[in-house]
Design a protein around this motif. Structure first.
Motif, PDB file in Angstrom:
ATOM      1  N   THR A 272       0.861  -1.287  -0.202  1.00  0.00           N
ATOM      2  CA  THR A 272       0.007  -0.058  -0.033  1.00  0.00           C
ATOM      3  C   THR A 272       0.849   1.321  -0.006  1.00  0.00           C
ATOM      4  N   ASP A 273       2.095   1.357   0.599  1.00  0.00           N
ATOM      5  CA  ASP A 273       2.841   2.522   1.041  1.00  0.00           C
ATOM      6  C   ASP A 273       3.470   2.650  -0.476  1.00  0.00           C
ATOM      7  N   LEU A 274       4.064   1.434  -1.069  1.00  0.00           N
ATOM      8  CA  LEU A 274       4.506   1.662  -2.393  1.00  0.00           C
ATOM      9  C   LEU A 274       3.547   2.084  -3.529  1.00  0.00           C
ATOM     10  N   LYS A 275       2.247   1.795  -3.557  1.00  0.00           N
ATOM     11  CA  LYS A 275       1.206   2.469  -4.317  1.00  0.00           C
ATOM     12  C   LYS A 275       1.234   3.947  -4.042  1.00  0.00           C
ATOM     13  N   VAL A 276       1.158   4.256  -2.908  1.00  0.00           N
ATOM     14  CA  VAL A 276       0.966   5.578  -2.273  1.00  0.00           C
ATOM     15  C   VAL A 276       2.313   6.345  -3.069  1.00  0.00           C
ATOM     16  N   GLN A 277       3.221   5.896  -2.650  1.00  0.00           N
ATOM     17  CA  GLN A 277       4.509   6.678  -3.256  1.00  0.00           C
ATOM     18  C   GLN A 277       4.665   6.585  -4.461  1.00  0.00           C
ATOM     19  N   GLU A 278       4.045   5.637  -5.261  1.00  0.00           N
ATOM     20  CA  GLU A 278       4.154   5.765  -6.739  1.00  0.00           C
ATOM     21  C   GLU A 278       3.236   6.741  -7.423  1.00  0.00           C
ATOM     22  N   SER A 279       2.282   7.122  -6.455  1.00  0.00           N
ATOM     23  CA  SER A 279       1.164   8.299  -7.160  1.00  0.00           C
ATOM     24  C   SER A 279       1.845   9.536  -6.696  1.00  0.00           C
ATOM     25  N   VAL A 280       2.659   9.682  -5.504  1.00  0.00           N
ATOM     26  CA  VAL A 280       3.283  11.021  -5.166  1.00  0.00           C
ATOM     27  C   VAL A 280       4.189  11.015  -6.041  1.00  0.00           C
ATOM     28  N   HIS A 281       5.018  10.052  -6.593  1.00  0.00           N
ATOM     29  CA  HIS A 281       6.042  10.216  -7.559  1.00  0.00           C
ATOM     30  C   HIS A 281       5.749  10.802  -8.695  1.00  0.00           C
ATOM     31  N   ARG A 282       4.376  10.225  -9.297  1.00  0.00           N
ATOM     32  CA  ARG A 282       4.059  10.801 -10.541  1.00  0.00           C
ATOM     33  C   ARG A 282       3.529  12.204 -10.595  1.00  0.00           C
ATOM     34  N   ALA A 283       2.939  12.461  -9.457  1.00  0.00           N
ATOM     35  CA  ALA A 283       2.571  13.923  -9.199  1.00  0.00           C
ATOM     36  C   ALA A 283       3.630  14.849  -9.103  1.00  0.00           C
ATOM     37  N   ALA A 284       4.710  14.518  -8.366  1.00  0.00           N
ATOM     38  CA  ALA A 284       5.888  15.272  -8.599  1.00  0.00           C
ATOM     39  C   ALA A 284       6.493  15.403  -9.862  1.00  0.00           C
ATOM     40  N   LEU A 285       6.455  14.384 -10.669  1.00  0.00           N
ATOM     41  CA  LEU A 285       6.966  14.444 -11.891  1.00  0.00           C
ATOM     42  C   LEU A 285       6.430  15.647 -12.889  1.00  0.00           C
ATOM     43  N   ALA A 286       4.724  15.412 -12.791  1.00  0.00           N
ATOM     44  CA  ALA A 286       3.939  16.155 -13.493  1.00  0.00           C
ATOM     45  C   ALA A 286       4.311  17.731 -12.989  1.00  0.00           C
ATOM     46  N   VAL A 287       4.239  17.939 -11.659  1.00  0.00           N
ATOM     47  CA  VAL A 287       4.411  19.337 -11.295  1.00  0.00           C
ATOM     48  C   VAL A 287       5.808  19.826 -11.691  1.00  0.00           C
ATOM     49  N   GLY A 288       6.786  19.274 -11.622  1.00  0.00           N
ATOM     50  CA  GLY A 288       7.962  19.542 -12.202  1.00  0.00           C
ATOM     51  C   GLY A 288       8.310  19.731 -13.569  1.00  0.00           C
ATOM     52  N   ALA A 289       7.250  19.045 -14.413  1.00  0.00           N
ATOM     53  CA  ALA A 289       7.319  19.360 -15.922  1.00  0.00           C
ATOM     54  C   ALA A 289       6.559  20.901 -15.954  1.00  0.00           C
ATOM     55  N   ARG A 290       5.558  20.950 -15.099  1.00  0.00           N
ATOM     56  CA  ARG A 290       5.127  22.617 -15.279  1.00  0.00           C
ATOM     57  C   ARG A 290       5.944  23.458 -15.099  1.00  0.00           C
ATOM     58  N   ILE A 291       6.637  23.262 -14.092  1.00  0.00           N
ATOM     59  CA  ILE A 291       7.396  24.457 -13.297  1.00  0.00           C
ATOM     60  C   ILE A 291       8.604  24.791 -14.202  1.00  0.00           C
ATOM     61  N   ILE A 292       9.120  23.850 -14.995  1.00  0.00           N
ATOM     62  CA  ILE A 292      10.497  24.212 -15.694  1.00  0.00           C
ATOM     63  C   ILE A 292      10.109  24.856 -16.835  1.00  0.00           C
ATOM     64  N   GLN A 293      10.734  26.275 -17.185  1.00  0.00           N
ATOM     65  CA  GLN A 293      10.442  27.163 -18.298  1.00  0.00           C
ATOM     66  C   GLN A 293      10.843  26.413 -19.461  1.00  0.00           C
ATOM     67  N   PRO A 294       9.954  26.700 -20.472  1.00  0.00           N
ATOM     68  CA  PRO A 294      10.072  26.403 -21.859  1.00  0.00           C
ATOM     69  C   PRO A 294      11.225  26.623 -22.473  1.00  0.00           C
TER      70      PRO A 294
END
Length: 301
Positions: A272-294
Motif C-alpha cells: 500500500t505504501d509503495l502504491k501511494v509513493q508511486e502516485s506521489v512520485h507521478r504527481a511530483a514529476l507532473a508538477v516538475g514538468a509544469r514549473i520548468i520554463q520552456p
C-alpha cells in the motif's frame, strides 16, 4: 525573497531524489521481506534483532544438547534392560542348580553358562556410544570393567556427566556404575561380579550342596532390585528431560515470533505504501514538468 527558476528546479530535483529513495526502500523491503537491511536503517530495531538472534542461537544449541542427552539416557536404559534379562536368566539357573538331585556335571554345565552370562554383563557394562563409555562416570575414555584371565576389576568413578538442557540448568545423563556394575569380594551381596564369580566357583565345587547354591538367590534378587531401581531413576530423569524439551520448543517459537515481529515487514502495508509513493512520485514529476520554463526550441516549434 525572489524565487528563481534555478531554485524551483533544484527543489524539484531534491524532492524527486527523496521520492526515488522511498521507492527504493519499499522495493527492497518487498524483495527481502525485512523491515531493515542494514543497521543504519534503524539502529534500535537492529540492536533488538541482535539480542533476539542471540537468544534463538542459545535455544538451538540447547535443542542439540537434548539429542545428546537422549543418546545417553536411551542407550543406558537399553543396556540396563539387557543386564536385567541376563540376571533373570542367572536366577533361573541358580534355582535349577539349587536342586540336590543335580549331579556335579550338570552343575558344572550351569556354571559354564553363568560364566558366559558374566562375560556378557562385562560387555554390557562396557557399552560405548560413539567413542564414549557410558558407565564410567566422567572418565568416558576408559572401560569401567576389565576382565583379564578371569580376573575382574571395576571402576569406582561415580561422577555425573551433566549436560545443560536449560539456561544454567544441568541434568545428569549417566548411570552411577557403582550401584550396578561393581566388584567387592569383601562380603557376598556387595558386588555383582564378585558374587557371580563366587557362584560359578561354588557350582564347580562338588562339596557344595543345594543349600549353598540357594544362598545366592537373595544376592541375585538384590542385584536385580538395584538394576530396577536405577532404571526407575533413569526413567524419571527421561520424563523430566521430555518436559524440558517441550518447554524449550515453546521458547523457540516465542523467540522466532519476537524476531519476526521486530524485523519482518507487513507485506500488505508495504504494498500500500509503495502504491501511494508511486502516485506521489507521478504527481511530483507532473508538477516538475509544469514549473520548468520552456526552452527556445519549444518556442520555435
Amino acid at each position: 525573497m525572489r524565487v528563481t527558476q534555478s531554485m524551483l528546479a533544484n527543489n524539484m530535483l531534491k524532492h524527486l531524489s527523496a521520492s526515488y529513495a522511498n521507492l527504493g526502500k519499499y522495493q527492497e523491503q518487498l524483495s527481502t521481506g525485512k523491515m531493515i537491511n542494514r543497521p543504519s536503517d534503524d539502529p534500535v530495531v537492529a540492536m533488538k534483532g541482535m539480542a533476539y538472534r542471540t537468544n534463538l542461537t542459545e535455544i538451538e544449541q540447547l535443542k542439540r544438547n537434548f539429542s545428546e542427552a537422549y543418546n545417553w539416557l536411551e542407550n543406558s536404559d537399553a543396556a540396563l534392560d539387557k543386564a536385567t534379562q541376563a540376571l533373570q536368566r542367572i536366577r533361573e539357573l541358580v534355582v535349577q542348580a539349587g536342586n540336590d538331585t543335580y549331579e556335579t556335571t550338570q552343575r558344572q554345565a550351569i556354571s559354564q553358562e553363568i560364566k558366559q552370562l558374566t562375560e556378557q554383563l562385562v560387555t554390557i557394562a562396557n557399552t560405548k556410544v560413539g567413542d564414549k563409555y557410558i558407565f564410567n562416570g566422567t572418565n568416558t575414555l576408559q572401560p569401567p570393567v576389565q576382565m583379564v584371565n578371569g580376573s575382574i576389576t571395576t571402576s569406582n568413578n561415580a561422577e555425573e556427566v551433566k549436560i545443560e538442557l536449560a539456561k544454567g540448568i544441568y541434568i545428569g545423563v549417566n548411570v552411577d556404575p557403582t550401584k550396578v556394575f561393581h566388584y567387592d569380594a569383601s562380603q557376598k551381596g556387595k558386588g555383582l561380579f564378585s558374587d557371580l564369580q563366587s557362584l560359578a566357583n561354588d557350582l564347580d565345587d562338588p562339596n557344595k550342596t543345594g543349600k549353598d547354591i540357594n544362598e545366592y538367590l537373595g544376592y541375585i534378587d538384590q542385584h536385580i532390585t538395584n538394576l530396577l531401581g536405577v532404571r526407575a531413576e533413569l526413567g524419571a530423569r527421561m520424563n523430566r528431560v521430555e518436559l524440558m524439551e517441550e518447554r524449550i520448543g515453546q521458547q523457540e517459537i516465542i523467540a522466532q515470533k519476537m524476531l519476526s515481529d521486530n524485523e519482518d515487514v507487513d507485506m500488505e502495508r508495504v504494498i500500500t505504501d509503495l502504491k501511494v509513493q508511486e502516485s506521489v512520485h507521478r504527481a511530483a514529476l507532473a508538477v516538475g514538468a509544469r514549473i520548468i520554463q520552456p526552452t527556445l526550441v519549444d518556442f520555435l516549434r
